[in-house]
Write a protein that holds these residues in place. Structure first.
Motif, PDB file in Angstrom:
ATOM      1  N   ARG A  19       0.825  -1.209   0.000  1.00 36.43           N
ATOM      2  CA  ARG A  19       0.000   0.000   0.000  1.00 36.43           C
ATOM      3  C   ARG A  19       0.858   1.257   0.000  1.00 36.43           C
ATOM      4  N   LEU A  20       1.938   1.248   0.752  1.00 31.63           N
ATOM      5  CA  LEU A  20       2.835   2.412   0.776  1.00 31.63           C
ATOM      6  C   LEU A  20       3.455   2.656  -0.601  1.00 31.63           C
ATOM      7  N   ARG A  21       3.840   1.564  -1.293  1.00 30.14           N
ATOM      8  CA  ARG A  21       4.388   1.716  -2.645  1.00 30.14           C
ATOM      9  C   ARG A  21       3.387   2.412  -3.553  1.00 30.14           C
ATOM     10  N   THR A  22       2.147   1.955  -3.484  1.00 30.81           N
ATOM     11  CA  THR A  22       1.105   2.549  -4.319  1.00 30.81           C
ATOM     12  C   THR A  22       0.938   4.027  -4.016  1.00 30.81           C
ATOM     13  N   MET A  23       0.963   4.383  -2.750  1.00 31.01           N
ATOM     14  CA  MET A  23       0.824   5.785  -2.360  1.00 31.01           C
ATOM     15  C   MET A  23       1.990   6.628  -2.870  1.00 31.01           C
ATOM     16  N   VAL A  24       3.188   6.046  -2.854  1.00 30.29           N
ATOM     17  CA  VAL A  24       4.354   6.767  -3.367  1.00 30.29           C
ATOM     18  C   VAL A  24       4.241   6.938  -4.882  1.00 30.29           C
ATOM     19  N   PHE A  25       3.920   5.841  -5.584  1.00 37.51           N
ATOM     20  CA  PHE A  25       3.847   5.893  -7.040  1.00 37.51           C
ATOM     21  C   PHE A  25       2.708   6.791  -7.525  1.00 37.51           C
ATOM     22  N   ASP A  26       1.620   6.846  -6.735  1.00 37.42           N
ATOM     23  CA  ASP A  26       0.493   7.716  -7.098  1.00 37.42           C
ATOM     24  C   ASP A  26       0.657   9.139  -6.574  1.00 37.42           C
TER      25      ASP A  26
END
Length: 227
Positions: A19-26
């Protein structure tokens, strides 16, 4: 902050890391921003332990950096990073395109056509977010078709950093039109089973992204100076 959706998976900290990766990429977590561990733990209804373990995973991947006594901060790539990373990715993705062209089945080519059709629709609508998402899927599928585990390993690792720009160059006026033209050339080479031409087309496509990113940065600096 993200909704408090239950985190499931092989382990809690793996789910948190995803989830953190997604938040960073988005860009929900902005480059250079410190991550509010307390707020996230409260929003996701978890303790700070799996959150901290997840941040260690992202730090090992190079997506965040751990700052003593201050917490974790999302990395911020520089102009120098772009100058160094894009040419490397151009070589790697060019090789992916070459090997994908050599190995793709007719069904694989059909799927590439479908992805390209989606790109055409997003480009026609000038939907930058939609175009970016499908473009990522297209490039990832070409990488998958190459079926080279060593190439896949290094390309996948560096693609994480490419995603931190989140297709910013598409904001340059005329870039989305240029990008779809580059994809047309690439797709035609793959469909014609011309591996060498596909490699060149993919390489040139990545280098055109770098040129567009630099042009966008120059444009933004001029606008800021005028303001």
């Amino acid at each position: 902050m993200a909704d408090p959706i239950p985190l499931r998976g092989t382990s809690l900290h793996d789910g948190v890391a995803a989830r953190l990766r997604t938040m960073v990429f988005d860009r929900e977590l902005s480059p250079g921003a410190f991550i509010d561990e307390l707020a996230l733990a409260e929003a996701w209804q978890i303790s700070r332990t799996p959150l901290r373990e997840a941040l260690k995973v992202l730090a090992a991947e190079g997506i965040v950096e751990l700052v003593p006594r201050r917490g974790a901060r999302v990395i911020e790539l520089t102009d120098a990073d772009a100058e160094q990373l894009f040419p490397v990715m151009a070589m790697l993705e060019g090789r992916c395109a070459l090997e994908a062209t050599q190995r793709a089945s007719d069904d694989d080519l059909l799927h590439l056509r479908r992805l390209h059709d989606q790109l055409e629709r997003h480009a026609a609508a000038h939907d930058i977010d939609g175009y970016y998402r499908v473009n990522h899927d297209f490039h990832s599928f070409v990488q998958q078709l190459a079926a080279n585990r060593w190439l896949d390993r290094v390309t996948k690792d560096l693609r994480r950093f490419m995603r931190l720009w989140r297709g910013r160059q598409l904001q340059l006026p005329g870039r989305i039109e240029a990008s779809i033209n580059e994809h047309r050339v690439l797709l035609d080479a793959i469909l014609q089973r011309d591996a060498a031409r596909a490699e060149r087309a993919m390489h040139d496509h990545l280098m055109a992204q770098l040129a567009a990113l630099k042009a966008l940065q120059r444009r933004e600096k001029k606008q800021k100076h005028r303001a």
